[in-house]
Scaffold this motif. Sequence first.
Motif, PDB file in Angstrom:
ATOM      1  N   TYR A  67       0.828  -1.205   0.000  1.00 45.48           N
ATOM      2  CA  TYR A  67       0.000   0.000   0.000  1.00 45.48           C
ATOM      3  C   TYR A  67       0.862   1.254   0.000  1.00 45.48           C
ATOM      4  O   TYR A  67       0.657   2.173  -0.807  1.00 45.48           O
ATOM      5  N   ARG A  70       2.793   1.762  -3.282  1.00 46.82           N
ATOM      6  CA  ARG A  70       1.942   2.281  -4.349  1.00 46.82           C
ATOM      7  C   ARG A  70       1.595   3.748  -4.123  1.00 46.82           C
ATOM      8  O   ARG A  70       1.545   4.549  -5.069  1.00 46.82           O
ATOM      9  N   THR A 108      -4.072   4.058  -4.759  1.00 46.03           N
ATOM     10  CA  THR A 108      -4.181   2.625  -5.026  1.00 46.03           C
ATOM     11  C   THR A 108      -5.557   2.348  -5.636  1.00 46.03           C
ATOM     12  O   THR A 108      -6.385   3.252  -5.763  1.00 46.03           O
ATOM     13  N   PHE A 109      -5.786   1.105  -6.006  1.00 51.27           N
ATOM     14  CA  PHE A 109      -7.075   0.745  -6.601  1.00 51.27           C
ATOM     15  C   PHE A 109      -8.169   0.705  -5.540  1.00 51.27           C
ATOM     16  O   PHE A 109      -8.008   0.067  -4.500  1.00 51.27           O
ATOM     17  N   THR A 111     -12.001  -0.473  -4.230  1.00 46.89           N
ATOM     18  CA  THR A 111     -12.748  -1.727  -4.378  1.00 46.89           C
ATOM     19  C   THR A 111     -14.209  -1.467  -4.047  1.00 46.89           C
ATOM     20  O   THR A 111     -14.526  -0.932  -2.978  1.00 46.89           O
ATOM     21  N   VAL A 123      -7.222  -5.590 -12.273  1.00 43.91           N
ATOM     22  CA  VAL A 123      -6.306  -4.817 -11.431  1.00 43.91           C
ATOM     23  C   VAL A 123      -4.879  -5.235 -11.767  1.00 43.91           C
ATOM     24  O   VAL A 123      -4.518  -6.397 -11.578  1.00 43.91           O
ATOM     25  N   THR A 125      -0.683  -5.539 -11.679  1.00 47.10           N
ATOM     26  CA  THR A 125       0.256  -5.843 -10.602  1.00 47.10           C
ATOM     27  C   THR A 125       0.747  -4.582  -9.912  1.00 47.10           C
ATOM     28  O   THR A 125       0.875  -4.546  -8.687  1.00 47.10           O
ATOM     29  N   GLY A 127      -0.776  -1.729  -9.495  1.00 47.12           N
ATOM     30  CA  GLY A 127      -1.833  -1.335  -8.572  1.00 47.12           C
ATOM     31  C   GLY A 127      -1.921   0.144  -8.257  1.00 47.12           C
ATOM     32  O   GLY A 127      -2.512   0.530  -7.249  1.00 47.12           O
ATOM     33  N   PHE A 129      -3.658   3.343  -9.206  1.00 47.15           N
ATOM     34  CA  PHE A 129      -4.853   3.650  -9.981  1.00 47.15           C
ATOM     35  C   PHE A 129      -4.670   4.866 -10.884  1.00 47.15           C
ATOM     36  O   PHE A 129      -5.185   4.904 -12.001  1.00 47.15           O
ATOM     37  N   THR A 132      -3.291   3.859 -14.034  1.00 48.03           N
ATOM     38  CA  THR A 132      -4.298   3.198 -14.855  1.00 48.03           C
ATOM     39  C   THR A 132      -5.185   4.218 -15.549  1.00 48.03           C
ATOM     40  O   THR A 132      -5.509   4.072 -16.732  1.00 48.03           O
TER      41      THR A 132
END
Length: 344
Positions: A67, A70, A108-109, A111, A123, A125, A127, A129, A132
């Motif tokens: 965490y 990232r 981070t991503f 949920t 998602v 590796t 991670g 966001f 992305t």
Amino acid sequence: MTASVPDLLRLVAVPVLGWAAWRDVKTRRVPNRTWLPLLGVALLALALEAWQVWTGTTVGYVNQQAYFLRTTISLGFVIPLAYGFWWIGGFGGADAKALITLAVLFPTFPTYLFPDFALPVVVPTLGVFAMTVLSNTVVVGLFYPVALTLRNAAGGHVAKAMVIGRPVATERVTEEYGRLLQTPDGFTRRGLDLDALRMYLAWRGASFAALRADPEEFRDPASIPAETNPPGDGAIAVPDGGRARPEEDAGADDPSVDADDEARPDEGEITDPWGAERFFEEIEGSAYGTTPEQLREGLTVLTADDEVWITPGIPFLVPMFLGLLLGLSYGDVLYAVIEGLGVF
């Protein structure tokens, strides 16, 4: 739907970024105040989530090391990346501020749990966001020139500029954002910026219709009033982009004046054609990187042709908004494609 409090707070990015994208399309201007409240929410969500991860009070297991790694990448890499793109001119100011805000809001991503499935689906590796969202933005942006080309082809507009531009009636260019893709010598990617055109018209206190009706007069710098006007920022405020004088409007309505019948003037006959040098000397700052030569060439084209090609330059916030929606629902599109090809 079930989600943590920080992830629920993060959903406020959807309407805010959606509004910013809409505003960017309509005005190419996004107020700075758009990002400050969202950044406040981002800092609140980040502080709350970081505390939960540190104290182990999150819902479900969260790897502390992953965490914080990232989060460090999002804050320490994505934010400088956004600033760097803005610094070299790859991003507009609003684009950079949006990505910086998203880097803080989504380190981070998130949920989101539903009865039978969870979102996002894919998602990666890494991670991170915000990364992305950026990769999804690029993927979405790739479809724009394809759609533009197909649209032009369907309308019978086949030209070198059809991949990045579209034709518009010259009389309507002051109602558009973007750049001219033409000079008197042909195609160019760096033609006159239409915001700069509106600034020039406002500075002269002239209407675009009057300029097209009597280009020879406007080409002569002696026709520029001794007291010029503030140029503004080039945003679309009135239909013709300038403040028309009554006598100019009368000339524009004169059916005996036909811009098509005007030969392109030889700009070597007078000093400072169109008053371009004076314009840039008097305004504060630059006109979106426009040069006096670009202004002269653009005005020459606009007073001679009834139809011109412009690049609308879709605002980066539009694919970024779509990239955010894709990220929250499907996940990382590029990662899924690469994984599908067997690279991972």
